[in-house]
Design a protein around this motif. Sequence first.
Motif, PDB file in Angstrom:
ATOM      1  N   THR A  12       0.842  -1.188   0.000  1.00  0.00           N
ATOM      2  CA  THR A  12       0.000   0.000   0.000  1.00  0.00           C
ATOM      3  C   THR A  12       0.886   1.251   0.000  1.00  0.00           C
ATOM      4  O   THR A  12       2.052   1.203   0.370  1.00  0.00           O
ATOM      5  CB  THR A  12      -0.952   0.026   1.209  1.00  0.00           C
ATOM      6  OG1 THR A  12      -0.229   0.361   2.401  1.00  0.00           O
ATOM      7  CG2 THR A  12      -1.645  -1.312   1.386  1.00  0.00           C
ATOM      8  N   LEU A  28      -7.796   3.796   1.209  1.00  0.00           N
ATOM      9  CA  LEU A  28      -7.840   2.844   2.314  1.00  0.00           C
ATOM     10  C   LEU A  28      -8.431   3.425   3.599  1.00  0.00           C
ATOM     11  O   LEU A  28      -8.612   2.697   4.573  1.00  0.00           O
ATOM     12  CB  LEU A  28      -6.441   2.287   2.588  1.00  0.00           C
ATOM     13  CG  LEU A  28      -5.949   1.267   1.563  1.00  0.00           C
ATOM     14  CD1 LEU A  28      -4.476   0.958   1.799  1.00  0.00           C
ATOM     15  CD2 LEU A  28      -6.770  -0.018   1.625  1.00  0.00           C
ATOM     16  N   PRO A  66     -10.471  -2.386   2.092  1.00  0.00           N
ATOM     17  CA  PRO A  66      -9.702  -3.620   2.259  1.00  0.00           C
ATOM     18  C   PRO A  66     -10.353  -4.836   1.612  1.00  0.00           C
ATOM     19  O   PRO A  66      -9.662  -5.694   1.052  1.00  0.00           O
ATOM     20  CB  PRO A  66      -9.608  -3.774   3.777  1.00  0.00           C
ATOM     21  CG  PRO A  66      -9.680  -2.376   4.278  1.00  0.00           C
ATOM     22  CD  PRO A  66     -10.675  -1.704   3.379  1.00  0.00           C
ATOM     23  N   LEU A 111       2.064  -8.753   2.973  1.00  0.00           N
ATOM     24  CA  LEU A 111       1.304  -7.504   2.992  1.00  0.00           C
ATOM     25  C   LEU A 111       2.188  -6.446   3.633  1.00  0.00           C
ATOM     26  O   LEU A 111       2.588  -6.582   4.799  1.00  0.00           O
ATOM     27  CB  LEU A 111       0.011  -7.671   3.793  1.00  0.00           C
ATOM     28  CG  LEU A 111      -0.746  -6.381   4.136  1.00  0.00           C
ATOM     29  CD1 LEU A 111      -1.164  -5.631   2.885  1.00  0.00           C
ATOM     30  CD2 LEU A 111      -1.959  -6.692   5.017  1.00  0.00           C
ATOM     31  N   ASN A 137       2.125  -2.657   4.649  1.00  0.00           N
ATOM     32  CA  ASN A 137       1.280  -1.485   4.868  1.00  0.00           C
ATOM     33  C   ASN A 137       2.159  -0.238   4.988  1.00  0.00           C
ATOM     34  O   ASN A 137       2.881  -0.074   5.980  1.00  0.00           O
ATOM     35  CB  ASN A 137       0.487  -1.656   6.168  1.00  0.00           C
ATOM     36  CG  ASN A 137      -0.522  -2.775   6.117  1.00  0.00           C
ATOM     37  OD1 ASN A 137      -1.546  -2.665   5.458  1.00  0.00           O
ATOM     38  ND2 ASN A 137      -0.238  -3.869   6.816  1.00  0.00           N
ATOM     39  N   LYS A 175      -3.798   5.829   7.970  1.00  0.00           N
ATOM     40  CA  LYS A 175      -2.565   5.124   8.360  1.00  0.00           C
ATOM     41  C   LYS A 175      -2.808   4.013   9.367  1.00  0.00           C
ATOM     42  O   LYS A 175      -2.279   2.904   9.223  1.00  0.00           O
ATOM     43  CB  LYS A 175      -1.542   6.121   8.907  1.00  0.00           C
ATOM     44  CG  LYS A 175      -0.170   5.504   9.105  1.00  0.00           C
ATOM     45  CD  LYS A 175       0.940   6.528   9.226  1.00  0.00           C
ATOM     46  CE  LYS A 175       2.293   5.836   9.233  1.00  0.00           C
ATOM     47  NZ  LYS A 175       3.409   6.802   9.284  1.00  0.00           N
ATOM     48  N   ALA A 182      -4.398   0.224   7.771  1.00  0.00           N
ATOM     49  CA  ALA A 182      -3.525  -0.939   7.976  1.00  0.00           C
ATOM     50  C   ALA A 182      -4.213  -2.007   8.820  1.00  0.00           C
ATOM     51  O   ALA A 182      -4.104  -3.212   8.546  1.00  0.00           O
ATOM     52  CB  ALA A 182      -2.228  -0.494   8.641  1.00  0.00           C
ATOM     53  N   LEU A 201      -7.005  -3.770   6.659  1.00  0.00           N
ATOM     54  CA  LEU A 201      -6.473  -4.582   5.559  1.00  0.00           C
ATOM     55  C   LEU A 201      -5.765  -5.821   6.089  1.00  0.00           C
ATOM     56  O   LEU A 201      -5.891  -6.912   5.520  1.00  0.00           O
ATOM     57  CB  LEU A 201      -5.528  -3.744   4.700  1.00  0.00           C
ATOM     58  CG  LEU A 201      -4.953  -4.432   3.457  1.00  0.00           C
ATOM     59  CD1 LEU A 201      -6.061  -5.011   2.575  1.00  0.00           C
ATOM     60  CD2 LEU A 201      -4.084  -3.459   2.661  1.00  0.00           C
ATOM     61  N   THR A 202      -5.035  -5.674   7.181  1.00  0.00           N
ATOM     62  CA  THR A 202      -4.356  -6.839   7.762  1.00  0.00           C
ATOM     63  C   THR A 202      -5.368  -7.881   8.239  1.00  0.00           C
ATOM     64  O   THR A 202      -5.209  -9.089   7.996  1.00  0.00           O
ATOM     65  CB  THR A 202      -3.449  -6.400   8.921  1.00  0.00           C
ATOM     66  OG1 THR A 202      -2.475  -5.465   8.430  1.00  0.00           O
ATOM     67  CG2 THR A 202      -2.722  -7.597   9.535  1.00  0.00           C
ATOM     68  N   VAL A 230       3.935  -3.405   9.094  1.00  0.00           N
ATOM     69  CA  VAL A 230       3.163  -2.188   9.332  1.00  0.00           C
ATOM     70  C   VAL A 230       4.167  -1.057   9.532  1.00  0.00           C
ATOM     71  O   VAL A 230       5.020  -1.132  10.417  1.00  0.00           O
ATOM     72  CB  VAL A 230       2.251  -2.330  10.563  1.00  0.00           C
ATOM     73  CG1 VAL A 230       1.367  -1.101  10.711  1.00  0.00           C
ATOM     74  CG2 VAL A 230       1.384  -3.580  10.443  1.00  0.00           C
TER      75      VAL A 230
END
Length: 255
Positions: free
Chosen positions: A8, A60, A66, A83, A85, A110, A114, A117-118, A134
């Motif tokens: 990202t 995002l 996500p 992934l 971030n 931020k 993150a 999406l995680t 991250v």
Amino acid sequence: MKRTAIVTGASQGIGRATAIRLAKDFGVVVLVARNAAKLAETAAEVERAGAQALVIDVDLSEPAAPDLVVCKTLDAFGRIDALVNIAGDVPQIDLFQMTDAQWDAGMSLKFHGARRLTIRAWEALKASRGSVIVTSGNSAAVPKAGFAAVAAINAAIVSLAKAFAERGIEDGVQVNSVLPGPVMTGRRESFLGKWSAAHDMSVEEAKSKFLDAAGISRYGQPEEIGELMAFLVSPAAKWMTGSAIRMDGGEIKAM
């Protein structure tokens, strides 16, 4: 099947450099950011480096984003192996001048970007025994009144990564956070240009002033952070989890 990494913030700066570096190690790099035109430029570099690129231009900070990223990735490639971030632009505004809306905007992209999406990618990462990074920043350790939101959000991100890492021990997912120091990105160039104009000095003088304040010999380059990211999602680093790794030219002097 090709190993797949999602990056990202891939349209510029550290995100762009990381995506291009990961193209050497992954068959597919999924590029996520808000600027479609800049993502297309990154995609061209990723493909020149030997990987397939998938561009997903999305914000995002939106709660539904996500799901879009993960669904498009799994529909196209069937797996997620890493992934990274990086997305997140937190305004550098004095503590007493920050509005609630500015605080919320920084957290939404931020931190929550993150986090969401995680979580959404977690089952796919469990299946691949994959890796998560991250991205935080040195300000997490040195909060200042002029950079209050950056510091607070970055500190929260380190804590978030630690929590994910604990769950990852059980689930087979590696999670670390990276805390870059002063890196010469386009965003930093822009900040230095505005700051130097406001303080009646040249950009080079401003750069030297900030280097002296940080106590370091030079600014980092996005590609240097990209190399660290690549190591952390490589097989060589698999036993490294729950760590908060600084790369800052020696700016933070504390142990």
